[in-house]
Design a protein around this motif. Sequence first.
Motif, short mmCIF file in Angstrom:
data_model
loop_
_atom_site.label_atom_id
_atom_site.label_comp_id
_atom_site.label_asym_id
_atom_site.label_seq_id
_atom_site.Cartn_x
_atom_site.Cartn_y
_atom_site.Cartn_z
N THR A 213 0.83 -1.20 0.00
CA THR A 213 0.00 0.00 0.00
C THR A 213 0.87 1.25 0.00
OG1 THR A 213 -1.80 -1.11 1.17
CG2 THR A 213 -1.78 1.27 1.26
N ALA A 214 1.91 1.25 0.83
CA ALA A 214 2.78 2.41 0.94
C ALA A 214 3.52 2.69 -0.36
CB ALA A 214 3.78 2.21 2.08
N VAL A 215 4.00 1.64 -1.01
CA VAL A 215 4.71 1.80 -2.27
C VAL A 215 3.78 2.35 -3.35
CG1 VAL A 215 5.82 0.55 -4.16
CG2 VAL A 215 6.49 0.10 -1.80
N SER A 216 2.59 1.78 -3.43
CA SER A 216 1.61 2.26 -4.41
C SER A 216 1.22 3.70 -4.12
CB SER A 216 0.37 1.36 -4.38
OG SER A 216 -0.59 1.80 -5.31
N ARG A 217 1.02 4.00 -2.84
CA ARG A 217 0.64 5.36 -2.46
C ARG A 217 1.75 6.36 -2.77
NH1 ARG A 217 -3.23 7.07 1.26
NH2 ARG A 217 -2.96 9.20 2.01
N GLU A 218 2.99 5.96 -2.50
CA GLU A 218 4.11 6.85 -2.78
C GLU A 218 4.20 7.15 -4.27
OE1 GLU A 218 9.00 6.75 -2.59
OE2 GLU A 218 7.85 5.81 -0.97
N GLY A 219 4.06 6.11 -5.10
CA GLY A 219 4.09 6.32 -6.54
C GLY A 219 2.99 7.25 -7.00
N TRP A 220 1.81 7.07 -6.40
CA TRP A 220 0.65 7.90 -6.76
C TRP A 220 0.88 9.36 -6.36
CZ3 TRP A 220 -3.78 8.07 -9.39
CH2 TRP A 220 -4.73 9.03 -9.03
N GLU A 221 1.26 9.59 -5.12
CA GLU A 221 1.37 10.96 -4.62
C GLU A 221 2.55 11.71 -5.26
OE1 GLU A 221 1.56 10.52 -0.39
OE2 GLU A 221 -0.63 10.36 -0.19
#
Length: 317
Positions: free
Chosen positions: A195-203
């Motif tokens: 979740t954190a990796v996906s969120r970081e890429g998104w933000e």
Amino acid sequence: MIPQQSRRAVQALTLLAVLALSGCAGPAHQDTETDAAASASAEPSGPVTEQVTSKVVAGVRVPVYPTDSYQPSPEDRRVIERAEYVLANRCMKKLGMSWPPPILSTWEAHAPSERRYGVSDRAAASQFGYQLPPPKGLSRSEQQRWNARQEARLASVERPVMDAYTGEGKGGVGCRGVARDELKMDWINSMGTTTAVSREGWEKSGADARVRALDSRWAACMRASGHAQSDPLAAAGRWAGSGVAEDGSSGVTPAPSAREIAMAVADVACKKKTDYVDSRQSVEIEYQTSAIGRNAEKLDAFRAAWTWTLDRARRVT
């Protein structure tokens, strides 16, 4: 029968469990994870990658991301769900009870990534506007009937049966917990790194100068079409309540207005004109790849855990 309030709570918990298992929650709506990367990496530089990865799901080309390989696929989840039911029901039978079998779908659901950057399929936009279309091969009314069957499935469960399955009121794990223990499914509660990796890429990609420039080109195209919107997600947010009945019920879904459809069709056309989806995905992949490199050990461990569950689930009959 379970009181209405309890049924809603059980349904909500069931939905959360499904979302946790599927990893389908969108980046913009996920809770902050405690093991998110503590420090931000430098902004990737260089041109947007022209070659992007994709696949066709439910008749629509959708983006594929590096984090996808660290999570079970929809097919994998169905195998695990079936095994969980079989093992839980064996436990229930020992108690002189039974748990209603899952109502398995026979159609192809749309991929969550199809709407990662808003509406992207012209056929769906011209019929449903910004509303989520039903699964491929299913009409809206058929989808509503299927949803009603799912709700009725849990609503028909008596309280003692529900308690035996969930462990509520018994101070134990219940038969569902017994099944998950056998399948070693603790990983469903430890998806923080993916979740954190996906969120970081998104933000980080959303704040990238290349994406801001891309939003500006898309917005200019939309203005020329008679629709003033700052970016694709703002356009989708403009119609956030579309398709929801006024009384909040799950009955007949109101049809989108002609104005909504016109904006959605223009949205897709402007995305195509600006190469929006491929270009933004390329930037996001850069940030995801960087984050994966810093979290490889945790991601590998997570994938190994659910892969073990999947192998065990395939042997459950």
